[in-house]
Design an enzyme around this catalytic site. Structure first.
Site, PDB file in Angstrom:
ATOM      1  CE  LYS A  40     -48.576 -22.375  24.188  1.00  0.00           C
ATOM      2  NZ  LYS A  40     -48.859 -21.605  22.119  1.00  0.00           N
ATOM      3  CD  GLU A  76     -56.091 -13.556  23.772  1.00  0.00           C
ATOM      4  OE1 GLU A  76     -55.354 -12.865  23.401  1.00  0.00           O
ATOM      5  OE2 GLU A  76     -54.758 -14.464  24.938  1.00  0.00           O
TER       6      GLU A  76
HETATM    7  N1  PSU Z   1     -48.858 -17.195  24.300  1.00  0.00           N
HETATM    8  C1  PSU Z   1     -49.628 -18.420  24.045  1.00  0.00           C
HETATM    9  N2  PSU Z   1     -50.816 -17.803  23.305  1.00  0.00           N
HETATM   10  C2  PSU Z   1     -51.465 -16.677  22.696  1.00  0.00           C
HETATM   11  C3  PSU Z   1     -50.259 -15.581  22.612  1.00  0.00           C
HETATM   12  C4  PSU Z   1     -49.042 -16.091  23.854  1.00  0.00           C
HETATM   13  O1  PSU Z   1     -49.251 -19.375  24.334  1.00  0.00           O
HETATM   14  O2  PSU Z   1     -51.467 -16.821  21.330  1.00  0.00           O
HETATM   15  C5  PSU Z   1     -50.621 -14.030  22.814  1.00  0.00           C
HETATM   16  C6  PSU Z   1     -51.772 -13.672  23.890  1.00  0.00           C
HETATM   17  O3  PSU Z   1     -52.290 -12.791  23.002  1.00  0.00           O
HETATM   18  C7  PSU Z   1     -50.595 -12.994  24.762  1.00  0.00           C
HETATM   19  C8  PSU Z   1     -50.036 -12.184  23.744  1.00  0.00           C
HETATM   20  O4  PSU Z   1     -51.191 -11.341  25.226  1.00  0.00           O
HETATM   21  O5  PSU Z   1     -48.970 -13.295  23.143  1.00  0.00           O
HETATM   22  C9  PSU Z   1     -48.373 -11.978  24.160  1.00  0.00           C
HETATM   23  O6  PSU Z   1     -47.563 -11.007  22.950  1.00  0.00           O
HETATM   24  P1  PSU Z   1     -46.083 -10.407  23.798  1.00  0.00           P
HETATM   25  O7  PSU Z   1     -45.564 -12.219  24.268  1.00  0.00           O
HETATM   26  O8  PSU Z   1     -45.566 -10.263  22.034  1.00  0.00           O
HETATM   27  O9  PSU Z   1     -46.872  -9.948  24.605  1.00  0.00           O
END
Ligand code: PSU
Ligand code: MN
Length: 347
Positions: A196, A54
């Site tokens: 996390k 990604e």
């Molecule tokens: N959680 C992490 N590191 C990240 C992400 C999430 O610990 O880099 C990034 C990933 O790309 C994940 C996205 O798919 O954030 C999720 O964002 P949201 O919570 O807005 O869906």
């Protein structure tokens, strides 16, 4: 006016690689909005193990030029372990599956700019369509955006760091990452270190069950019934629905799932390497403070996760960064071995 005509469009149909040879579905061919690199196309048609990577971690996670170093490290981890990397993201309004070094640097160096977006499933039509109106966007794809594009290209395995999830307080905010619904509808396997603990991990596991997503955690040796990890910490305190011994078992599950034509994805959690793990109690203090600040600043929607992640980094004085890098590297290595084992089963 239409930039679209300047894009090469080889009319090569990729055969469906996600099920038995009787599968009549064909993957998307290159077009004005979608481009699979030559190398990845060749690797897929000759059934080499391809691993999706990604780009939100580069555009909204690590700063430039660290993000370039990480991007090239992850690609070389895939190659060293016998796979072909497919870094996925949007450049100039075109979805790329597989980027060359120059393209990767261009995307990573645009991190932090206002027209460099964080892109999940809902955003892809917009950023690609807008190139026909001469508005050109770059963007990092999240796990959901990356899974969707990987699947369109015929890639089944994807390695990354942390998954999005159900946010704390989602019972009123309804903030649930599109990563979870994507796993429910797209047959791609994600190898990550869980999520996390600024998220609500028990509800994340519940939601994944509702979406029909198989969730397994790699065990150490012969352990059984292990817990799901929490990114920097090896144990979230929440039991993992499945425990898997190794990459061979993981590949067998993926192979069965594709042969059965089950259209949802799989999530394999790989706990952070022990020597980099940070005790949960230590991170929890920092996370509480980061969440308090996000609340106070009224951050919501897609800005929430990047804001909280940046605060955690700031509050931990960068202490969490080596762990972050080590776990992504370890996940990408595991994903590559899984893809290799899967290629053997599909022979
Ligand atoms: N959680 C992490 N590191 C990240 C992400 C999430 O610990 O880099 C990034 C990933 O790309 C994940 C996205 O798919 O954030 C999720 O964002 P949201 O919570 O807005 O869906
Ligand atoms: Mn969200």
């Amino acid at each position: 006016r239409l930039l679209a005509t300047s894009i090469a469009r080889p009319r090569i149909a990729l055969r469906c690689t996600h099920a038995a040879s009787s599968c009549s579905r064909r993957h998307l061919t290159n077009n004005a909005f979608f481009r699979v690199s030559e190398e990845v196309r060749e690797a897929l048609s000759s059934k080499k193990p391809v691993v999706a990577l990604e780009t939100t971690i580069y555009t909204h996670g690590f700063p430039y030029p660290e993000n370039v170093a990480l991007a090239s490290l992850l690609e070389s981890v895939v190659r060293t372990n016998g796979g072909i990397p497919a870094t996925i993201g949007i450049l100039d309004g075109v979805a790329r599956v597989g980027m060359d070094p120059e393209e990767l640097i261009r995307l990573a160096s645009s991190a932090g700019k206002s027209d460099t977006l964080k892109l999940s499933r809902r955003d892809l039509g917009y950023v690609c369509g807008m190139r026909l109106a001469n508005k050109s966007f770059n963007g990092g794809t999240t796990i959901s955006g990356t899974m969707l594009l990987a699947h369109l290209a015929g890639i089944k395995v994807f390695g990354t760091g942390g998954l999005g999830g159900v946010h704390r307080g989602a019972e009123s905010s309804m903030d649930i990452s599109a990563d979870l619904t994507e796993l429910g509808r797209t047959p791609v396997t994600v190898v990550s270190s869980g999520c996390k603990s600024f998220l609500d991990i028990p509800r994340t596991i519940e939601y994944l069950e509702t979406e029909g997503v198989g969730v397994g955690t790699f065990a150490d040796g012969r352990q059984r019934n292990v817990n799901f990890p929490a990114f920097w910490s090896r144990d979230s305190g929440v039991k993992s629905p499945m425990t898997i011994a190794d990459e061979i078992e993981a590949a067998a599950i993926i192979h069965a799932q594709h042969t059965l034509k089950i259209s949802s994805g799989l999530l394999f959690a790989n706990p952070v390497p022990i020597e980099y793990a940070i005790p949960k109690e230590e991170m929890d203090v920092i996370i509480e403070e980061a969440l308090k600040q996000a609340n106070a600043a009224n951050i919501s929607g897609k800005d929430n996760t990047p804001f909280v992640l940046a605060k955690i980094k700031e509050l931990s004085n960068g202490k969490s960064i080596p762990a972050n890098r080590a776990l992504i590297e370890s996940n990408v290595k595991r994903a590559t071995i899984v893809a290799r084992e899967l290629a053997i089963l599909e022979k």
